[in-house]
Design a protein around this motif. Structure first.
Motif, PDB file in Angstrom:
ATOM      1  N   ASP A 545     -77.092  20.681  23.532  1.00 33.78           N
ATOM      2  CA  ASP A 545     -76.854  19.241  23.547  1.00 33.78           C
ATOM      3  C   ASP A 545     -75.672  18.856  24.423  1.00 33.78           C
ATOM      4  OD1 ASP A 545     -78.960  18.818  21.861  1.00 33.78           O
ATOM      5  OD2 ASP A 545     -77.750  18.840  20.039  1.00 33.78           O
ATOM      6  N   THR A 546     -74.717  19.778  24.612  1.00 32.39           N
ATOM      7  CA  THR A 546     -73.521  19.449  25.396  1.00 32.39           C
ATOM      8  C   THR A 546     -73.187  20.531  26.413  1.00 32.39           C
ATOM      9  OG1 THR A 546     -72.062  20.461  23.744  1.00 32.39           O
ATOM     10  CG2 THR A 546     -72.561  18.131  23.472  1.00 32.39           C
ATOM     11  N   SER A 547     -74.136  21.376  26.778  1.00 37.84           N
ATOM     12  CA  SER A 547     -73.816  22.520  27.645  1.00 37.84           C
ATOM     13  C   SER A 547     -74.913  22.776  28.662  1.00 37.84           C
ATOM     14  CB  SER A 547     -73.587  23.784  26.796  1.00 37.84           C
ATOM     15  OG  SER A 547     -74.739  24.083  26.039  1.00 37.84           O
ATOM     16  N   PHE A 548     -74.516  23.457  29.755  1.00 40.51           N
ATOM     17  CA  PHE A 548     -75.415  23.912  30.807  1.00 40.51           C
ATOM     18  C   PHE A 548     -75.182  25.400  31.040  1.00 40.51           C
ATOM     19  CE2 PHE A 548     -74.295  19.511  31.797  1.00 40.51           C
ATOM     20  CZ  PHE A 548     -75.538  18.919  31.962  1.00 40.51           C
ATOM     21  N   VAL A 549     -76.143  26.050  31.697  1.00 43.83           N
ATOM     22  CA  VAL A 549     -75.955  27.413  32.189  1.00 43.83           C
ATOM     23  C   VAL A 549     -76.404  27.461  33.644  1.00 43.83           C
ATOM     24  CG1 VAL A 549     -76.139  28.635  29.993  1.00 43.83           C
ATOM     25  CG2 VAL A 549     -78.210  28.118  31.270  1.00 43.83           C
ATOM     26  N   GLN A 550     -75.736  28.298  34.409  1.00 42.80           N
ATOM     27  CA  GLN A 550     -76.105  28.513  35.804  1.00 42.80           C
ATOM     28  C   GLN A 550     -76.202  30.010  36.061  1.00 42.80           C
ATOM     29  OE1 GLN A 550     -73.071  26.474  38.055  1.00 42.80           O
ATOM     30  NE2 GLN A 550     -74.158  24.528  37.985  1.00 42.80           N
ATOM     31  N   LEU A 551     -77.191  30.389  36.830  1.00 39.99           N
ATOM     32  CA  LEU A 551     -77.386  31.774  37.256  1.00 39.99           C
ATOM     33  C   LEU A 551     -77.094  31.801  38.754  1.00 39.99           C
ATOM     34  CD1 LEU A 551     -78.230  34.421  35.930  1.00 39.99           C
ATOM     35  CD2 LEU A 551     -80.578  33.937  36.554  1.00 39.99           C
ATOM     36  N   CYS A 552     -75.960  32.406  39.131  1.00 39.76           N
ATOM     37  CA  CYS A 552     -75.465  32.287  40.497  1.00 39.76           C
ATOM     38  C   CYS A 552     -75.171  33.655  41.098  1.00 39.76           C
ATOM     39  CB  CYS A 552     -74.188  31.431  40.544  1.00 39.76           C
ATOM     40  SG  CYS A 552     -74.384  29.786  39.849  1.00 39.76           S
ATOM     41  N   GLN A 553     -75.120  33.691  42.411  1.00 39.05           N
ATOM     42  CA  GLN A 553     -74.800  34.913  43.135  1.00 39.05           C
ATOM     43  C   GLN A 553     -73.291  35.009  43.344  1.00 39.05           C
ATOM     44  OE1 GLN A 553     -77.151  34.666  46.716  1.00 39.05           O
ATOM     45  NE2 GLN A 553     -78.989  35.436  45.705  1.00 39.05           N
ATOM     46  N   GLY A 554     -72.809  36.263  43.492  1.00 41.03           N
ATOM     47  CA  GLY A 554     -71.384  36.487  43.723  1.00 41.03           C
ATOM     48  C   GLY A 554     -70.759  37.272  42.586  1.00 41.03           C
ATOM     49  N   ASP A 555     -69.611  37.905  42.867  1.00 43.64           N
ATOM     50  CA  ASP A 555     -68.923  38.656  41.821  1.00 43.64           C
ATOM     51  C   ASP A 555     -68.133  37.701  40.928  1.00 43.64           C
ATOM     52  OD1 ASP A 555     -66.752  37.899  43.344  1.00 43.64           O
ATOM     53  OD2 ASP A 555     -66.396  39.887  44.182  1.00 43.64           O
ATOM     54  N   ALA A 556     -67.385  38.256  39.969  1.00 44.88           N
ATOM     55  CA  ALA A 556     -66.673  37.425  39.004  1.00 44.88           C
ATOM     56  C   ALA A 556     -65.683  36.493  39.695  1.00 44.88           C
ATOM     57  CB  ALA A 556     -65.960  38.317  37.984  1.00 44.88           C
ATOM     58  N   ASP A 557     -64.983  36.995  40.720  1.00 48.84           N
ATOM     59  CA  ASP A 557     -64.005  36.148  41.413  1.00 48.84           C
ATOM     60  C   ASP A 557     -64.697  35.007  42.160  1.00 48.84           C
ATOM     61  OD1 ASP A 557     -61.952  37.713  40.480  1.00 48.84           O
ATOM     62  OD2 ASP A 557     -61.964  39.038  42.238  1.00 48.84           O
ATOM     63  N   ALA A 558     -65.842  35.320  42.790  1.00 47.17           N
ATOM     64  CA  ALA A 558     -66.578  34.275  43.510  1.00 47.17           C
ATOM     65  C   ALA A 558     -67.107  33.219  42.535  1.00 47.17           C
ATOM     66  CB  ALA A 558     -67.725  34.894  44.298  1.00 47.17           C
ATOM     67  N   LEU A 559     -67.573  33.657  41.366  1.00 45.62           N
ATOM     68  CA  LEU A 559     -68.058  32.715  40.370  1.00 45.62           C
ATOM     69  C   LEU A 559     -66.922  31.841  39.844  1.00 45.62           C
ATOM     70  CD1 LEU A 559     -70.527  34.985  38.346  1.00 45.62           C
ATOM     71  CD2 LEU A 559     -71.081  33.288  40.098  1.00 45.62           C
ATOM     72  N   ALA A 560     -65.730  32.420  39.707  1.00 47.86           N
ATOM     73  CA  ALA A 560     -64.580  31.633  39.270  1.00 47.86           C
ATOM     74  C   ALA A 560     -64.226  30.565  40.305  1.00 47.86           C
ATOM     75  CB  ALA A 560     -63.392  32.551  39.012  1.00 47.86           C
ATOM     76  N   ARG A 561     -64.317  30.923  41.594  1.00 46.84           N
ATOM     77  CA  ARG A 561     -64.039  29.932  42.646  1.00 46.84           C
ATOM     78  C   ARG A 561     -65.097  28.827  42.622  1.00 46.84           C
ATOM     79  NH1 ARG A 561     -62.795  34.705  45.543  1.00 46.84           N
ATOM     80  NH2 ARG A 561     -64.868  34.711  46.520  1.00 46.84           N
ATOM     81  N   LEU A 562     -66.371  29.206  42.401  1.00 47.45           N
ATOM     82  CA  LEU A 562     -67.438  28.206  42.302  1.00 47.45           C
ATOM     83  C   LEU A 562     -67.170  27.266  41.126  1.00 47.45           C
ATOM     84  CD1 LEU A 562     -70.264  27.035  42.970  1.00 47.45           C
ATOM     85  CD2 LEU A 562     -71.229  28.803  41.467  1.00 47.45           C
ATOM     86  N   ALA A 563     -66.773  27.817  39.984  1.00 48.07           N
ATOM     87  CA  ALA A 563     -66.486  26.999  38.810  1.00 48.07           C
ATOM     88  C   ALA A 563     -65.343  26.034  39.086  1.00 48.07           C
ATOM     89  CB  ALA A 563     -66.154  27.893  37.617  1.00 48.07           C
TER      90      ALA A 563
END
Length: 887
Positions: A545-563
């Motif tokens: 009801d209040t959340s999303f999920v994304q399945l993305c490419q990249g390592d943990a650091d790249a995902l943190a930058r995307l976030a």
């Protein structure tokens, strides 16, 4: 000229409304007072406002001026709050409370006035002018006040002008009216008829008629959410809170759907009888949707036998409920069914065509079977009614040809023939037919067979469209598609990329501020914004009801930058809805594939935990999940061994019997997890589970244990030696939103009764996660799966937990074993636990029994089962003689 039937119907409607009015006012008063005393909510306020509007308008149409004006005053009081999306303050709440309590006088007045008149008198009362003093006015009505109430009821459309509400007459006129007699039946027939409506409006089509919903509800939060969405979808909603209230309304009015909440499931059979009677009287479809706290088969069967068209076990998302409601309400409002009749006998074709056309269907008859092929693309039939024996091409041959066309693979084909040979029936069905009807056939049977087939085909078509994994408007994928894709990537040993879990900050406050409907629209806008700002190969879905999920490419650091980029972009974006501008902020939790979690559920839980931990740190809204193996160079040696065992399914289960002290020879075993290392050492669960939990692998082990236990239970069932297994689980199982559904699917696939499986959780973990554990155990209870609490003691928190968590077994803490039991105070404490457990219908298990003296002391305390090496050491076989042990 006014028909007597129309007058009588209008009178019956008015009398039914007046009879029902005190109950509706009482329901309205209770709901309003509940909001005033327990706190306002903008969603509930909107529903109360609409109910006031509906009831005030109806009172105006039926000439009940005193009630109508009082309700209109309350409606006017709430209107500014609904318009400005605000809630009353303390002083305003007190003022509204006084208005609500003022309804008591009106309720008492109308309860006293209600006398059941004869139907013949009702017609006279309906057309008679309102007499001064019949219903004393509480306030002076404004000029032409009746215009705001809208048109008169549909059945009274041809009623004379005297039936419509008018301003109060002048005293002289009122006296004249009072002295004049009521019109007789002869006088009624002499009244000129109303002007005829335009030809296009003379008969309302089913599609143009507003769908009406009766909701028998106790006002729970899910019901309020569904009610608001029903009204937002344009359906007319009537709220009821008693079964006898529903009975009276059904006898007088004609809804299209009746919704029954779970608290009324015990009254479903009488409600079903009411709905069946209404269906017979109306001669059209009337849906019945029932909620239930239990999804068990006997409960489902009882609902179906009561006439329910849809059975929805709780818990459930309101969006899924609305999809089902739309299916039930819109089934008959679409285009007429299209039926192609292929019959070489013209008289037979005309007979079937006449019957189906009278039922409102579009038909096309083809007497040449080969020519029927030319009509397929242009007519696009939803069902083909086929004769079996025809010249040039038989029905079976024509069916085989039609099935070769991609567009008509799923089109229902029903054979209608005088052939009574069952072998021929089988051949026709084997050729691709869906059903076989024998001539001669009664018209209503033909209509029913065709209607049910086409309706089912349309429903399947709508669901197939709904199952499109991606929403073309928002760009968001369905949650199930993301989870399936995630599992597929994990199965392929994916190492690049990961999962991003996103939550809207302050979602509860925003929802209260803008209302549920506006919040859903806003949330979809946010989802579309997120989907538009990720990579072309990345996937996004609404998860809760209040959340999303994304399945993305990249390592943990790249995902943190995307976030960080998405959080910054979202904060700078202004979202518009209904003229309101809103700024929002998001929090992110990240779990990369290189964390080594082998299951989608485990990754989701890990990402959510990372988000929660990030929120607890000041000025941080982005968290990255790190396992022990990735946080410490090299990690623990046992981690890799566990990970390899998960992949190769190389764990072992040992079984230890649990013997009943009093009576019974049911076979029960505790399943104990073991893992053999490279050096031959057998690692116990106490060694494995702490390491697995730190590495995020506990959820995978939990699934393996349950799956293997069900395999053993199924094998024993095949041998006609039923057994109950106790399987230890970590708290991660309770935190997995999909775990209960997975267990239910496993039980159904293997055709096993749920009571043969008991899941065991450690008490400290359950106390630390009470909410998740309570929800999970309630879901297990619906599957008849048992729950055991291990390491149970007499701590007040433990005893209080029993009031909320539906556990079946309590396994004692190890301090209630061995020489410690020689202490009388400890034994008395244990007796209190046993008494408390038995009072709640629970059974107590004493583990770690090593000697006869401990067993005898436990017997005096009243425990139900003993387990330990004194009974039998754990082993791979289950050869213990329970009958001899309890003899």
């Amino acid at each position: 000229m006014l028909k007597q039937d129309d007058t009588q119907q209008a009178a019956e409607l008015r009398l039914a409304f007046i009879r029902h009015l005190p109950k509706r006012l009482e329901t309205l008063r209770k709901r309003g007072l509940r909001l005033c005393t327990q706190g306002w909510d903008i969603n509930a306020l909107s529903i109360l406002f609409r109910e006031l509007q509906t009831l005030a308008g109806a009172c105006g149409r039926y000439g009940l001026l005193d009630v109508g004006e009082r309700l209109f005053a309350m409606e006017s009081f709430l209107a500014p709050f609904v318009e400005n999306v605000a809630i009353p303050d303390r002083a305003q709440t007190e003022a509204f409370t006084m208005q609500l309590t003022g309804l008591d006088v009106l309720i008492a007045q109308h309860e006293e006035r209600h006398i059941e008149p004869a139907v013949t008198q009702a017609a006279q009362l309906t057309v008679a002018p309102a007499r001064a003093g019949s219903y004393p006015l509480q306030v002076t009505p404004p000029p032409e006040y009746w215009k705001r109430f809208g048109p008169a009821p549909e059945r009274a459309a041809n009623a004379p002008a005297a039936t419509l509400p008018r301003p109060a007459a002048a005293p002289a006129a009122a006296a004249a009216q009072k002295s004049s007699p009521a019109p007789t039946a002869a006088a009624i027939t002499a009244i000129p008829p109303a002007a005829a409506p335009p030809p296009e409006a003379a008969v309302a089509s089913p599609a143009s008629e507003q769908r009406k919903v009766f909701h028998l509800s106790d006002g729970n939060p899910l019901a309020c959410e569904i009610d608001q969405k029903i009204e937002a979808a344009g359906y007319e909603l009537t709220l009821l809170d008693r079964v006898d209230e529903l009975k009276e309304v059904l006898a007088a009015f004609a809804p299209h759907l009746v919704v029954v909440d779970a608290p009324f499931q015990d009254a479903l059979e009488p409600v079903g009888d009411m709905v069946k009677a209404a269906r017979t009287r109306l001669g059209r479809r009337l849906g019945l949707l029932a909620f239930s706290d239990s999804g068990e088969l006997p409960v489902r069967l009882r609902a179906m036998r009561a006439g329910a068209d849809s059975f929805i076990p709780l818990p459930v998302q309101s969006g899924d409920v609305m999809a089902r409601i739309a299916e039930l309400l819109d089934a008959d409002t679409a285009d007429p069914f299209r039926v192609l009749i292929v019959e070489d006998d013209r008289s037979q074709a005309m007979f079937a065509e006449s019957i189906l056309r009278k039922a409102g269907m579009r038909t096309l008859a083809a007497t040449d079977p080969l020519a029927a092929l030319d009509h397929l693309d242009a007519f696009k039939p939803e069902l083909i009614l086929m004769d079996l024996y025809m010249p040039n091409c038989s029905g079976m041959e024509l069916t085989a040809i039609i099935r070769e066309r991609e567009a008509f693979i799923n089109t229902p084909i029903v054979f209608l023939s005088g052939e009574h040979d069952e072998e021929k029936h089988f051949e026709a069905l084997n050729a691709g037919g869906d059903d076989f009807l024998s001539k001669p056939i009664r018209p209503k049977h033909l209509i029913s067979a065709v209607t049910n087939r086409v309706r089912r085909a349309r429903t399947l078509g709508r669901r197939a469209q709904a199952n499109n994994p991606r929403d073309p408007v928002t760009g968001l994928y369905q949650r199930a598609h993301i989870v399936d894709r995630l599992n597929a990537m994990l199965a392929g040993d994916e190492t690049d990329g990961g999962l991003v879990y996103i939550e809207l900050d302050g979602a509860g406050r925003i929802r209260e501020r803008v209302g549920l409907t506006s919040f859903d629209a806003l949330f979809n806008q946010i989802g579309a914004f997120l989907a538009a700002h990720i990579g072309a190969n990345d996937l996004a879905a609404r998860y809760g009801d209040t959340s999303f999920v994304q399945l993305c490419q990249g390592d943990a650091d790249a995902l943190a930058r995307l976030a960080a980029d998405l959080r910054d972009r979202t904060a700078r974006e202004v979202f518009e809805h209904e003229g309101k501008s809103l700024a929002v902020s998001l929090s992110f939790g990240i779990c990369a594939f290189d964390a080594g979690l082998g299951d989608a559920g485990a990754m989701l839980n890990a990402a959510e935990r990372a988000l929660v931990e990030a929120r607890t740190r000041e000025n941080s809204h982005i968290g990255v999940y790190r396992t022990a193996a990735t946080a410490v160079a090299g990690g623990e040696p046992l981690v890799e061994m566990i990970r390899a065992a998960i992949k190769a399914e190389d764990f072992q289960l040992l079984f230890q019997p649990m013997v009943a002290l009093q009576s019974g020879d049911d076979e029960q075993f505790q399943a104990l997890l073991r893992l053999r290392g490279d050096n031959g050492k057998l690692h116990t669960a106490a060694e494995i589970l702490p390491v697995a939990e730190r590495a995020g692998l506990a959820a995978d082990i939990d699934r393996w244990v349950v799956s293997r236990c069900l395999l053993v239970i199924a094998e024993r069932a095949r041998q006609r030696r039923p057994v109950t297994l106790f399987a230890g689980q970590s708290i991660e199982a309770a935190r997995d939103a999909q775990r209960a559904a997975w267990i239910g699917q496993m039980l159904e696939t293997r055709r096993l009764p749920g009571e043969r499986l008991v899941l065991e959780f450690r008490l400290p973990e359950v106390i630390a996660h009470v909410r998740e554990a309570t929800a999970f155990t309630s879901a297990l209870r619906a599957l008849n799966v048992g729950v055991s609490l291990a390491a149970f003691d007499a701590n007040p928190a433990s005893l209080q937990l029993l009031q909320h968590l539906p556990a079946n077994y309590l396994k004692l803490d190890q301090r209630y074993s061995g020489s410690a039991l020689r202490d009388p105070a400890l034994r008395e404490e244990l007796r209190q636990i046993v008494t408390r457990a038995h009072d709640g219908g629970r059974r107590v298990i004493a583990p770690l029994i090593e000697d006869a003296q401990t067993a005898s002391l436990l017997w005096t305390t009243g425990v139900d089962y003993l387990q330990g090496d004194f009974i039998q050491q754990a082993g791979q076989d289950m050869s213990f003689d329970f009958h001899a042990a309890t003899a």
